[in-house]
Design a protein around this motif. Structure first.
Motif, PDB file in Angstrom:
ATOM      1  N   THR A  86      37.883  39.064  36.891  1.00 27.27           N
ATOM      2  CA  THR A  86      38.295  39.764  38.111  1.00 27.27           C
ATOM      3  C   THR A  86      39.589  40.521  37.836  1.00 27.27           C
ATOM      4  O   THR A  86      40.433  40.073  37.046  1.00 27.27           O
ATOM      5  N   ARG A  87      39.719  41.653  38.476  1.00 32.35           N
ATOM      6  CA  ARG A  87      40.959  42.443  38.473  1.00 32.35           C
ATOM      7  C   ARG A  87      41.085  43.017  39.879  1.00 32.35           C
ATOM      8  O   ARG A  87      40.858  44.187  40.125  1.00 32.35           O
ATOM      9  N   TRP A  99      39.142  49.126  36.874  1.00 31.10           N
ATOM     10  CA  TRP A  99      37.755  49.413  37.253  1.00 31.10           C
ATOM     11  C   TRP A  99      36.842  49.215  36.048  1.00 31.10           C
ATOM     12  O   TRP A  99      35.861  48.483  36.101  1.00 31.10           O
ATOM     13  N   HIS A 100      37.171  49.865  34.945  1.00 33.11           N
ATOM     14  CA  HIS A 100      36.305  49.812  33.767  1.00 33.11           C
ATOM     15  C   HIS A 100      36.295  48.426  33.123  1.00 33.11           C
ATOM     16  O   HIS A 100      35.250  48.002  32.600  1.00 33.11           O
ATOM     17  N   ALA A 101      37.414  47.720  33.148  1.00 29.90           N
ATOM     18  CA  ALA A 101      37.466  46.384  32.553  1.00 29.90           C
ATOM     19  C   ALA A 101      36.450  45.459  33.214  1.00 29.90           C
ATOM     20  O   ALA A 101      35.725  44.717  32.539  1.00 29.90           O
ATOM     21  N   VAL A 102      36.383  45.501  34.543  1.00 27.51           N
ATOM     22  CA  VAL A 102      35.466  44.625  35.278  1.00 27.51           C
ATOM     23  C   VAL A 102      34.020  45.080  35.105  1.00 27.51           C
ATOM     24  O   VAL A 102      33.119  44.266  34.881  1.00 27.51           O
ATOM     25  N   GLY A 140      29.691  41.996  49.573  1.00 29.29           N
ATOM     26  CA  GLY A 140      30.940  42.731  49.436  1.00 29.29           C
ATOM     27  C   GLY A 140      32.131  41.822  49.699  1.00 29.29           C
ATOM     28  O   GLY A 140      31.992  40.719  50.237  1.00 29.29           O
ATOM     29  N   GLN A 141      33.311  42.285  49.305  1.00 30.61           N
ATOM     30  CA  GLN A 141      34.531  41.506  49.541  1.00 30.61           C
ATOM     31  C   GLN A 141      35.730  42.441  49.493  1.00 30.61           C
ATOM     32  O   GLN A 141      35.851  43.274  48.586  1.00 30.61           O
ATOM     33  N   TYR A 142      36.588  42.301  50.449  1.00 30.74           N
ATOM     34  CA  TYR A 142      37.809  43.111  50.509  1.00 30.74           C
ATOM     35  C   TYR A 142      38.605  42.948  49.215  1.00 30.74           C
ATOM     36  O   TYR A 142      38.830  41.839  48.736  1.00 30.74           O
ATOM     37  N   GLY A 143      39.028  44.065  48.658  1.00 28.25           N
ATOM     38  CA  GLY A 143      39.856  44.019  47.455  1.00 28.25           C
ATOM     39  C   GLY A 143      39.085  43.813  46.166  1.00 28.25           C
ATOM     40  O   GLY A 143      39.676  43.571  45.118  1.00 28.25           O
ATOM     41  N   GLN A 144      37.744  43.939  46.238  1.00 26.81           N
ATOM     42  CA  GLN A 144      36.931  43.702  45.046  1.00 26.81           C
ATOM     43  C   GLN A 144      35.857  44.775  44.858  1.00 26.81           C
ATOM     44  O   GLN A 144      34.719  44.471  44.512  1.00 26.81           O
ATOM     45  N   VAL A 145      36.201  46.032  45.032  1.00 23.23           N
ATOM     46  CA  VAL A 145      35.173  47.054  44.874  1.00 23.23           C
ATOM     47  C   VAL A 145      34.628  47.079  43.441  1.00 23.23           C
ATOM     48  O   VAL A 145      33.426  47.327  43.225  1.00 23.23           O
ATOM     49  N   ASN A 146      35.476  46.793  42.464  1.00 31.12           N
ATOM     50  CA  ASN A 146      35.012  46.764  41.074  1.00 31.12           C
ATOM     51  C   ASN A 146      34.099  45.570  40.828  1.00 31.12           C
ATOM     52  O   ASN A 146      32.995  45.705  40.278  1.00 31.12           O
TER      53      ASN A 146
END
Length: 240
Positions: A86-87, A99-102, A140-146
């Motif tokens: 997670t990031r 974004w890319h790491a996840v 979905g989850q707030y703060g976790q679009v990646n």
């Protein structure tokens, strides 16, 4: 000869529980890890499960590792794509790097490992692939679009690959865990954790072994008629 299973991220947390469950049920298990050498060495010494260090987001590294494992054990019958990171941050604060790491670690790794093992599975006309998604890829989850994008992608990847593998005796399924009592979740502030648990109908966090038992069910020889499915193990928090 026992089935050979490769579990990515298989020395800690949910991955560790999966590795131990499969070993206890007679599988030959290989556990992948990324960087925590101390934990991997301790895991190997305690449980006797061989560990292989490689970056699941690097296709060349996966090719090299699968080639070595195949040389050492003859073949890979079962692949559990569990590794993930997670990031977290809101999108307006998220860096391109995070974004890319996840996406690379959580989603591209599924392509990397599946691509490396699929030819052998097709030749032997047997394979079991289980991809570990997430409740946050479903809801979905707030703060976790990646993270949500990567885990949601896993569910689509699973359904498509299941159609390709079905005629060759290869099943491809996903598990979507809810909130599991890993070190990462336990580190959440107590008040936040209480709010999370309040939303889970069974009234508790899940155990890593709950996920491991689901994997054991899906990889069994007898599970050949189950493919393209997502098994949600979340205590009823999200009924999808």
């Amino acid at each position: 000869m026992s089935r050979v299973a490769l579990v990515t991220g298989g020395t800690r947390g949910i991955g560790k529980a999966i590795s131990l469950h499969l070993k206890e049920h007679g599988y030959t298990v290989i556990a992948n890890y990324s960087s925590n050498n101390d934990a991997a060495v301790a895991f190997h010494k305690k449980h006797g499960i061989p560990v292989y260090q490689f970056d699941v987001s690097d296709f060349s590294a996966c090719q090299k590792a699968v080639k070595q494992i195949t040389s050492d054990y003859g073949h890979i019958d079962i692949l559990v794509n569990n590794a993930g990171i997670t990031r977290d941050s809101t999108l307006h604060n998220m860096t391109e790097e995070n974004w890319h790491a996840v996406l690379d670690t959580n989603l591209s790794s599924c392509f990397n490992l599946c691509r490396c093992v699929i030819d052998g599975m097709r030749e032997r006309e047997f394979g079991r692939i289980v991809n570990i998604g997430s409740i946050n890829g479903q809801a979905g989850q707030y703060g976790q679009v990646n993270y949500a994008a990567a885990k949601s992608g896993i569910h689509g990847f699973t359904k498509a690959l299941a159609q390709e593998g079905a005629g060759k005796g290869i099943t491809v399924n996903a598990i979507a865990p809810g909130y599991i009592a890993t070190d990462m979740v336990r580190a959440v502030p107590e008040k936040v954790l209480e709010k999370i648990i309040a939303k889970i109908p069974v009234g508790r966090l899940g155990d890593a072994e709950d996920i491991a038992r689901g994997v054991g069910f899906l990889v069994a020889d007898e599970a050949g008629f189950i493919t393209g499915s997502t098994l949600s193990i979340n205590g009823g928090q999200h009924m999808y």
